[in-house]
Enzyme design. Sequence first.
Site, mmCIF file in Angstrom:
data_model
loop_
_atom_site.group_PDB
_atom_site.id
_atom_site.type_symbol
_atom_site.label_atom_id
_atom_site.label_comp_id
_atom_site.label_asym_id
_atom_site.label_seq_id
_atom_site.Cartn_x
_atom_site.Cartn_y
_atom_site.Cartn_z
ATOM 1 N N GLU A 237 0.405 0.301 11.775
ATOM 2 C CA GLU A 237 0.587 0.849 13.123
ATOM 3 C C GLU A 237 2.030 0.666 13.616
ATOM 4 O O GLU A 237 2.338 -0.311 14.294
ATOM 5 C CB GLU A 237 -0.376 0.209 14.123
ATOM 6 C CG GLU A 237 -0.259 0.825 15.515
ATOM 7 C CD GLU A 237 -1.118 0.138 16.568
ATOM 8 O OE1 GLU A 237 -1.270 0.706 17.660
ATOM 9 O OE2 GLU A 237 -1.632 -0.965 16.307
ATOM 10 N N LYS B 119 -2.027 4.286 11.809
ATOM 11 C CA LYS B 119 -2.337 4.428 13.237
ATOM 12 C C LYS B 119 -1.042 4.781 13.952
ATOM 13 O O LYS B 119 -0.113 3.962 14.009
ATOM 14 C CB LYS B 119 -2.952 3.150 13.804
ATOM 15 C CG LYS B 119 -3.333 3.273 15.280
ATOM 16 C CD LYS B 119 -4.198 2.127 15.757
ATOM 17 C CE LYS B 119 -4.529 2.261 17.238
ATOM 18 N NZ LYS B 119 -5.486 1.252 17.723
#
Length: 298
Positions: free
Chosen positions: A177, A214
């Site tokens: 992420e 992500k």
Amino acid sequence: MVDAKMLNKMSSAPGFIAALDQSGGSTPGALRLYGVSESDYQGDEEMFRLVHAMRVRIMSAPAFTGDKVLGAILFERTMDGDVDGEPVPSYLWEKRGVVPFLKVDKGLNAEENGVQTMKSMPDLDTLLIRGREKGIFGTKMRSVIGHADKAGIAAVVEQQFQVARQIIGQGLMPIIEPEVSIKSPTKEQAEAILRDEIAQQLDKLPAGETVMLKLTIPTVADFYAPLVAHKSVIRVVALSGGYSTVDACEKLSHNHGMIASFSRALAENLRVTMSDADFNASLAATIDQIYAASVNKS
């Protein structure tokens, strides 16, 4: 090796991932949104008890099942907690059909070159082994990109993939992420650099090694399509990044192959004072809304 049934669900089933992983720094804000102010509790232990109760209420709601919620990202304390006497990871998978993930990062370093890399994680292997033993399928770790600085973004992505390889080595699925701040004055330019840096790192992964990504919903719709299609990517999920539920879902609906992994947007309409009937109805409506944006693309 990752769990084959969980992997199959995560790679192919329709739905989205719920992010229930607010940690120490973001917990007060999550509780405020829920209607619990700092004056309602004393100290960290009571704070974490209250946020766990909120998460249990979400996880045990009738609509929170694997039919639409593919996975849930947990804070370490949530992983170690229980729902009606059953450990959270096994409750999620065995009772709800929801794949459990664990947030493993320990926060962010101070900004340098327009980014914040992750703090060091010297006890990561110990945490990964403990998570695996509890039935955790994968992990999530967050960095933040504030400006379109090539050196800074390259450092973020390199660190993310270095840790991801460590996670893969422990038999877990990493969610990488590198969040681009929605407030960045150079968001679109940062996304261009980020896409190239991620693609380069993906190409270096050994055959058979896979990750999840992500990412902030991009300024240009379908900008991350090459990453969605990459052979080493199981799934690309989107963070809400501070957008409202309505805005996040609208933007996500234009990005084919991206599904939601929302935190604030999932819980923004939930309040501690709601009756169980009202709470469950509100959560069900939000789950339907996020599911639709993840599955039905325009």
